[in-house]
Enzyme design. Structure first.
Site, PDB file in Angstrom:
ATOM      1  N   GLU A  42       0.004 -29.661 -10.239  1.00 43.60           N
ATOM      2  CA  GLU A  42      -0.931 -29.757  -9.109  1.00 43.60           C
ATOM      3  C   GLU A  42      -0.296 -29.259  -7.808  1.00 43.60           C
ATOM      4  OE1 GLU A  42      -4.125 -30.486  -8.979  1.00 43.60           O
ATOM      5  OE2 GLU A  42      -4.265 -30.852 -11.124  1.00 43.60           O
ATOM      6  N   ASN A  46      -1.647 -26.014  -5.847  1.00 36.56           N
ATOM      7  CA  ASN A  46      -2.090 -26.143  -4.456  1.00 36.56           C
ATOM      8  C   ASN A  46      -1.381 -25.145  -3.549  1.00 36.56           C
ATOM      9  OD1 ASN A  46      -4.019 -28.105  -4.763  1.00 36.56           O
ATOM     10  ND2 ASN A  46      -2.741 -29.783  -4.011  1.00 36.56           N
ATOM     11  N   ARG A 100     -13.218 -25.853  -6.579  1.00 33.97           N
ATOM     12  CA  ARG A 100     -12.024 -26.685  -6.698  1.00 33.97           C
ATOM     13  C   ARG A 100     -12.458 -28.145  -6.681  1.00 33.97           C
ATOM     14  NH1 ARG A 100      -8.752 -23.520  -8.857  1.00 33.97           N
ATOM     15  NH2 ARG A 100      -7.292 -25.221  -8.637  1.00 33.97           N
TER      16      ARG A 100
END
Length: 140
Positions: A42, A46, A100
């Protein structure tokens, strides 16, 4: 341990596996290693999507072990986050057009014991994550 990798989505799996291999020296459970892999995935995703958007940049990833805690830092020198507290809210996304989920930081915070996010608009973001690995009480 330190890594410097280009901000390409194909490098997310490399980062995830490398950090998991590093953390394995603490003899984590499968659940603990999966938590670390998910959080790293993650954080790297990101950085690639929000830190650099459509530009090429570098990701700096480091990990260290202190006692039975693994600390992982994922840093970019991209756009930075305008409002970190807002970005930490579940379902918040700055890219709704990309479908997203807005759950990146929430996932990281749920899988790791401590999370610190430092960001400055125009200078980038650094996420520091820590997870304590519970020592096994039985011989493996």
């Amino acid at each position: 341990m330190e890594l410097k990798i280009p901000s390409l989505s194909k490098n997310e799996s490399f980062a995830r596996v490398t950090i998991a291999s590093f953390a394995s020296q603490l003899d984590p459970t499968v659940e603990e290693i999966n938590d670390i892999k998910t959080a790293v995935s993650e954080a790297v995703t990101n950085a690639i999507i929000h830190g650099y958007e459509n530009e090429m940049g570098e990701l700096y990833i480091s990990a260290k072990i202190t006692a039975n805690t693994v600390e992982i830092k994922v840093k970019d020198t991209g756009r930075g986050i305008e409002d970190v507290e807002k970005a930490r809210e579940p379902l918040f996304t700055s890219k709704p057009e990309l479908e997203r989920s807005g759950m990146g930081f929430t996932i990281i915070e749920n899988f790791m014991d401590e999370v610190e996010i430092l960001s400055k608009t125009g200078s980038g973001t650094q996420i520091t994550m820590r997870k304590k690995i519970v020592p096994s009480t039985t011989e493996k």
